[in-house]
Design a protein around this motif. Structure first.
Motif, short mmCIF file in Angstrom:
data_model
loop_
_atom_site.label_atom_id
_atom_site.label_comp_id
_atom_site.label_asym_id
_atom_site.label_seq_id
_atom_site.Cartn_x
_atom_site.Cartn_y
_atom_site.Cartn_z
N PRO A 1 4.95 -16.99 -74.18
CA PRO A 1 4.77 -16.20 -75.41
C PRO A 1 3.41 -16.39 -76.07
O PRO A 1 2.89 -15.46 -76.69
CB PRO A 1 5.90 -16.69 -76.32
CG PRO A 1 6.46 -17.89 -75.68
CD PRO A 1 6.13 -17.86 -74.25
N GLU A 2 2.82 -17.60 -75.92
CA GLU A 2 1.52 -17.80 -76.56
C GLU A 2 0.42 -17.04 -75.86
O GLU A 2 -0.63 -16.79 -76.43
CB GLU A 2 1.15 -19.30 -76.55
CG GLU A 2 1.92 -20.15 -77.52
CD GLU A 2 3.23 -20.61 -76.95
OE1 GLU A 2 3.52 -20.22 -75.81
OE2 GLU A 2 3.95 -21.35 -77.61
N ASP B 1 0.33 -11.83 -74.81
CA ASP B 1 -0.32 -10.68 -75.43
C ASP B 1 -1.82 -10.86 -75.53
O ASP B 1 -2.50 -9.98 -76.03
CB ASP B 1 0.25 -10.46 -76.83
CG ASP B 1 1.71 -10.13 -76.76
OD1 ASP B 1 2.50 -10.83 -77.41
OD2 ASP B 1 2.05 -9.19 -76.04
N ASN B 2 -2.32 -11.98 -75.05
CA ASN B 2 -3.74 -12.25 -75.18
C ASN B 2 -4.49 -11.47 -74.11
O ASN B 2 -4.20 -11.62 -72.93
CB ASN B 2 -3.97 -13.76 -75.01
CG ASN B 2 -5.34 -14.19 -75.43
OD1 ASN B 2 -6.31 -13.44 -75.30
ND2 ASN B 2 -5.44 -15.39 -75.95
N PRO B 3 -5.44 -10.62 -74.50
CA PRO B 3 -6.13 -9.81 -73.48
C PRO B 3 -6.95 -10.66 -72.51
O PRO B 3 -7.28 -10.19 -71.42
CB PRO B 3 -7.04 -8.88 -74.30
CG PRO B 3 -7.10 -9.47 -75.64
CD PRO B 3 -5.88 -10.27 -75.85
N PHE B 4 -7.23 -11.91 -72.88
CA PHE B 4 -8.05 -12.74 -72.02
C PHE B 4 -7.22 -13.72 -71.22
O PHE B 4 -7.76 -14.65 -70.64
CB PHE B 4 -9.06 -13.54 -72.85
CG PHE B 4 -10.06 -12.67 -73.56
CD1 PHE B 4 -9.98 -12.46 -74.91
CD2 PHE B 4 -11.08 -12.06 -72.85
CE1 PHE B 4 -10.89 -11.64 -75.55
CE2 PHE B 4 -11.98 -11.25 -73.48
CZ PHE B 4 -11.90 -11.05 -74.83
N TYR C 1 -7.24 -16.43 -80.89
CA TYR C 1 -6.39 -16.77 -79.75
C TYR C 1 -4.99 -17.17 -80.17
O TYR C 1 -4.08 -17.21 -79.37
CB TYR C 1 -7.04 -17.92 -78.95
CG TYR C 1 -8.15 -17.43 -78.06
CD1 TYR C 1 -9.35 -16.99 -78.59
CD2 TYR C 1 -7.99 -17.38 -76.70
CE1 TYR C 1 -10.35 -16.52 -77.77
CE2 TYR C 1 -8.99 -16.92 -75.87
CZ TYR C 1 -10.16 -16.49 -76.42
OH TYR C 1 -11.16 -16.03 -75.62
N LEU D 1 -0.02 -13.94 -82.23
CA LEU D 1 1.23 -13.86 -81.46
C LEU D 1 1.86 -12.48 -81.58
O LEU D 1 1.82 -11.86 -82.61
CB LEU D 1 2.24 -14.88 -82.02
CG LEU D 1 1.87 -16.34 -81.90
CD1 LEU D 1 2.86 -17.18 -82.66
CD2 LEU D 1 1.88 -16.76 -80.45
N THR E 1 -1.15 -8.26 -81.88
CA THR E 1 -2.31 -8.15 -81.01
C THR E 1 -2.94 -6.77 -81.11
O THR E 1 -4.16 -6.64 -81.23
CB THR E 1 -1.91 -8.41 -79.55
OG1 THR E 1 -1.07 -9.55 -79.52
CG2 THR E 1 -3.10 -8.61 -78.68
N PHE F 1 -10.61 -20.00 -81.86
CA PHE F 1 -10.44 -20.41 -80.46
C PHE F 1 -9.41 -21.53 -80.41
O PHE F 1 -9.71 -22.68 -80.07
CB PHE F 1 -11.78 -20.88 -79.90
CG PHE F 1 -11.82 -20.92 -78.40
CD1 PHE F 1 -11.84 -22.12 -77.71
CD2 PHE F 1 -11.87 -19.74 -77.67
CE1 PHE F 1 -11.90 -22.15 -76.32
CE2 PHE F 1 -11.91 -19.76 -76.29
CZ PHE F 1 -11.93 -20.98 -75.62
N HIS F 2 -8.20 -21.19 -80.75
CA HIS F 2 -7.19 -22.23 -81.00
C HIS F 2 -5.82 -21.62 -80.75
O HIS F 2 -5.47 -20.62 -81.35
CB HIS F 2 -7.35 -22.69 -82.45
CG HIS F 2 -6.21 -23.48 -82.99
ND1 HIS F 2 -5.52 -24.41 -82.27
CD2 HIS F 2 -5.65 -23.47 -84.21
CE1 HIS F 2 -4.58 -24.93 -83.03
NE2 HIS F 2 -4.62 -24.40 -84.20
N ILE F 3 -5.10 -22.19 -79.80
CA ILE F 3 -3.73 -21.72 -79.54
C ILE F 3 -2.77 -22.78 -80.06
O ILE F 3 -2.89 -23.96 -79.71
CB ILE F 3 -3.51 -21.48 -78.04
CG1 ILE F 3 -4.33 -20.28 -77.58
CG2 ILE F 3 -2.04 -21.22 -77.76
CD1 ILE F 3 -4.04 -19.86 -76.17
N ARG F 4 -1.84 -22.35 -80.88
CA ARG F 4 -0.89 -23.30 -81.45
C ARG F 4 0.30 -23.38 -80.51
O ARG F 4 0.93 -22.39 -80.22
CB ARG F 4 -0.41 -22.81 -82.80
CG ARG F 4 -1.53 -22.59 -83.79
CD ARG F 4 -1.02 -21.88 -85.01
NE ARG F 4 -2.08 -21.55 -85.92
CZ ARG F 4 -2.77 -20.42 -85.89
NH1 ARG F 4 -2.47 -19.49 -85.01
NH2 ARG F 4 -3.73 -20.20 -86.74
#
Lengths: 698, 187
Positions: B63-64, B67-70, A288, A291, A296, B183-186
């Motif tokens: 931005p975080e 691009d995350n598909p979820f 997750y 970036l 991705t 499972f961690h977003i900075r």
């Protein structure tokens, strides 16, 4: 299960948030929450701590609950209102818990400010994944380890030596009864010095660099004992030198083991599950923190590739199971043959290194560029071997047709053996030369080969210095001459060949082995070249920035990723192996070889470790008796017995925990089966009471 | 340092600190990130609990997350209305669970909800297929998708009902060493 209770008791609507009508219910539930003993989702120590500390009323760690923010705030208000109702000790304990938590978070923020390269590592992790990030974390660990070791050495050996030399204390010549031949040591160059000799000396540690603080030979065996009025100051440089080296090794071992413990804890709690299961990839494969759209897309390709590889392995397994006996025999005999071929390649490399070292030592007095080439010959052969042999082994692995996971492990093992044992061969060859195994007559006079090595420790230190320097130069040269051009060619010239070669991949295992090799060289050479940890710190810092540049500009993320958690233990295990190799060398030098007569702090001793018993006699009476007591049987046997008792206790504890974990797992499975059984019973009961159901449905 | 900020009352900040894994500084920093998404909608004064919801399009453009598909499922799970429109509370909740200090069980619970596309408290085959397609950008063939889904359910389903319940999911996550770090977003 408690989360089941949550779900049933607090029936959320599909979105997971309460509507207005249900909020009343939640208020009632939240008042219940603080009065019932609540199994929180957090299985860490906070629950145990709080049950201990708050006595009868366990406080709820709100942040660990699965409720939405509004509910948590409501629960908190309820808790706050209830606090005055409890006895004073409870609220004081709550305040204490809060204070400790604030303090910990403040300390964490403070340390984060000091953590080296924190933001860079985050960026690397986001763009290239955990495997590459673990390489850089390992590199950072080595930089800090080397720097702290340098501070240790500087404080106890370097600075006193500088101080004593500047004060003008001359070294004592050797008191041993030995011919003047052995006392000859003339490191300074004779006659006219050509201008480029400066660079040659810088690169090979000879000439002006040989008789400097860099190498063992410059340090004196000064033992300072001053008894001024009122103060008693004494400093024994040889003792400090030896003990600093010993403590340096012990310190590095403790650091490695502590880090290994942290990594092993994670591995043990997850119980060593099988590495490549599909559910792991699907549910934990997505990072997750990834970036950028390019990263991705690459991550998605990566997951696709991993799933393909797993499916491929399944097909291979099915195919292997369906092989006839004849095919199996052929395959296994082919594997045995390839194993011998690989072993043969590795042994050939070792022989080449031994030959190159002997040749280099024999021709070390050739002047000029050719002489530089001869002195660097062992480093060149080792680097060539470390580069070519893994490539050839990869080709062999194609023939062996192991499953992909086994191929990776086999390749890694081969590379580790090659790197570390080749260093061992180099040292063994040097030792043979110093102790003149070939020509006995050279060693008769001084117990070591004084003709070729007037100060053998410095020669060994020079060899290690050259290895370190050559490693760095090769890395920089590869960066400039191979990686940047490769990327430019691939980007601007699109033909079939360049597309097939493609951009550079950052291969983590071979890079890590390079780091371990460099660190092992430093450990081996630290006794003979005290400034080597400092040189290594600078080298690793340069390497960090070089690798970072090449990663961001030249590399594409590897399709085959390296798992970051199990790999941490693997890196540290290989580092430990390197440490053991260096320890063997140190013990051998300290205990078996006679120190040089002409140079160094141990010039008047029969063996290096003899300094310890001799300094014993200068200790005051009380300290001497205490140390004798510690070494005597009256102390050591009870100590040994007590440590055996403790060890048995810990082994028993560990086996109990292992058994309880296995039992809980079996219990989980059983609970699932029970549920299945009950569901089946319910299905059976349904047809027996149709009127009930019809009545309820209306 | 000190109480110079006027956005929250001291009690509000204390409440946020207790209910999330963030320190004061981090909570303020997250507030400014939230506000940066729509400066004209978000007031600088939260002392009187304004009811401000940012639409999903703005959240999904961070931005975080962009691009995350979820990202849509994440926003839906943590938002109050289930559509992805988030208040500041939801926003803080989301990043608190996704921070590195959240414990494994809490993350597993929310991960389960994210992968449960039809919100029926079970991860069934269709949920798995959607997850796989998002993970691989629809590059696996139909047969491969079916094979992988079958294997996943084989491996993780303990109570043999053909779909994954929360317990199955948590049991499997407990054996995954990488889960906490992925499972961690900075932020």
């Amino acid at each position: 299960m408690t989360i089941e209770q949550q779900r049933q008791g607090l029936a959320f609507s599909g979105s997971g948030h309460p509507t207005d009508q249900e909020s009343l219910r939640f208020r009632r539930v939240s008042s219940r929450m603080s009065t019932q003993i609540y199994h929180e989702p957090n299985s860490s120590t906070s629950l145990a701590q709080e049950e201990e500390q708050s006595g009868s009323e366990p406080t709820l760690e709100l942040r660990n609950t699965v409720f939405p923010m509004a509910l948590k705030k409501a629960a908190r208000q309820v808790q706050q209102m209830q606090v005055p109702a409890q006895f004073n000790g409870g609220s004081w304990k709550q305040k204490r818990i809060k204070f400790v938590r604030q303090f910990k978070s403040n300390v964490r923020e403070f340390l984060y400010f000091f953590s080296l390269w924190g933001k860079t590592l985050q960026k690397i992790g986001g763009n290239f994944g955990g495997g590459v990030q673990s390489y850089f974390i390992f590199l950072r660990f080595l930089v800090i380890l080397n720097f702290v070791s340098f501070l240790l050495i500087a404080g106890f050996v370097l600075i006193p030596s500088i101080v004593f030399r500047s004060v003008g204390i001359k070294p004592e010549s050797s008191k041993a009864d030995v011919s003047s031949e052995c006392l000859k040591y003339d490191p300074n160059p004779q006659g006219l010095v050509v201008f480029y000799e400066f660079f040659l000396d810088l690169l090979s540690g000879t000439g002006f660099m040989e008789y400097s603080y860099l190498f063992y030979g410059y340090y004196n065996n000064s033992v300072i004992v001053t008894s001024l009025v009122g103060s008693h100051f004494s400093y024994n440089i040889p003792l400090a030198y030896l003990l600093t080296a010993v403590f340096y090794f012990a310190f590095c071992l403790i650091c490695i083991i502590v880090r290994m413990g942290k990594a092993a804890r994670v591995a043990v709690t997850t119980g060593g599950s099988d590495v490549r299961s599909y559910s792991m990839i699907v549910f934990t494969g997505w990072d997750y923190g990834c970036l950028g759209s390019k990263a991705t897309k690459l991550k998605q390709r990566n997951i696709y590739y991993r799933l393909q590889v797993d499916l491929e392995e399944e097909r291979l397994k099915k195919h292997a199971a369906s092989l006839t006996l004849c095919n199996k025999v052929t395959l296994h005999s082919l594997r045995v043959l390839m194993f011998f071929v690989a072993v043969g390649l590795i042994v050939a490399t070792f022989l080449a290194i031994a030959r190159a070292t002997t040749f280099s030592q024999e021709n070390s007095h050739v002047p000029g560029i050719l002489g530089l080439f001869y002195t660097y010959l062992p480093s060149i052969v080792i680097t060539l071997g470390n580069f070519l042999v893994p490539l050839l082994c990869d080709q062999i692995a194609l023939l062996e047709k192991y499953p992909p996971s086994a191929t990776v492990v086999v390749a890694l093992l081969r590379a580790v053996v090659l790197r570390l044992v080749s260093l061992g061969i180099l040292l063994f060859t040097l030792w043979k030369q110093i102790m003149c195994h070939d020509s006995r007559d050279k060693c008769n006079l001084c117990h070591y080969n004084h003709e070729d090595y007037q100060c053998w420790e410095t020669s060994v230190g020079q060899e290690m210095y050259k290895l370190t320097l050559f490693d760095l130069l090769v890395s920089i040269a590869l960066l400039v001459l191979v990686e940047f051009p490769r990327r430019m060619v691939v980007d601007h010239w699109s033909c079939k060949l360049t597309q097939w070669v493609g951009r550079q991949e950052f291969v983590v295992p071979s890079n890590v082995l390079g780091l371990v090799y460099g660190q092992t060289v430093v450990w081996t050479g630290a006794l003979f070249c005290p400034l080597l940890p400092l040189i290594n710190t600078v080298k690793f810092v340069i390497l960090f920035y070089c690798k970072k540049i090449t990663l961001f500009y030249n590399c594409r993320p590897a399709l085959r990723t390296f798992r970051s958690t199990s790999s941490a233990i693997f890196f540290l295990a290989v580092l430990l192996f390197g440490w053991i190799l260096a320890l063997v060398v140190m013990i051998y030098s300290v205990a078996v070889i006679h120190p040089s007569f002409a140079c160094g702090p141990f010039r008047s001793f029969f063996r290096m470790w003899k300094i310890v018993p001799e300094s014993f006699s200068t200790l005051p009476e009380g300290a001497r008796d205490f140390l004798f007591f510690i070494g005597s049987q009256a102390f050591s046997i009870p100590l040994f017995a007590i440590s055996c008792v403790f060890m048995c206790y810990f082994i028993a504890l560990a086996s109990i925990y292992g058994k309880s974990v296995a039992m809980l797992r079996a219990q989980l499975k059983l609970a699932g089966q029970d549920k299945q059984f009950l569901v089946k019973q319910i299905e059976k009961m349904k047809p027996l009471s149709p009127q009930h159901n019809e009545g309820e449905q209306d | 340092m000190g109480n110079k900020q006027t956005i929250f009352t001291a009690q509000q900040l204390d409440a946020y600190q207790d209910c999330t894994y963030f320190t004061r500084k981090e909570i303020l920093r997250l507030f400014y990130r939230y506000r940066d998404l729509a400066p004209q909608l978000v007031p600088l004064d939260y002392t009187n609990h304004p009811d401000v919801k940012l639409p999903y399009e703005l959240i999904g453009s961070m931005p975080e997350l962009k691009d995350n598909p979820f990202r849509q499922r994440i926003a839906e799970v943590f938002s109050e209305d289930g559509e992805g429109n988030m208040t500041l509370d939801n926003f803080l909740d989301m990043f608190s669970v996704l921070s590195e200090m959240a414990p494994r069980d809490l993350k597993a619970y929310y991960a389960f909800k994210i992968y449960d596309f039809n919100n029926d408290d079970f991860i069934c085959k269709s949920d798995l297929e959607k997850t796989l397609n998002k993970l691989t950008r629809n590059e696996l063939t139909e047969d491969e998708v079916k094979m992988v889904c079958e294997k996943v359910i084989d491996e993780a389903d303990l109570d043999n009902d053909g779909r994954l319940s929360l317990e199955d999911f948590q049991h499997m996550i407990n054996r995954a060493p990488d889960f906490l770090s992925t499972f961690h977003i900075r932020i």
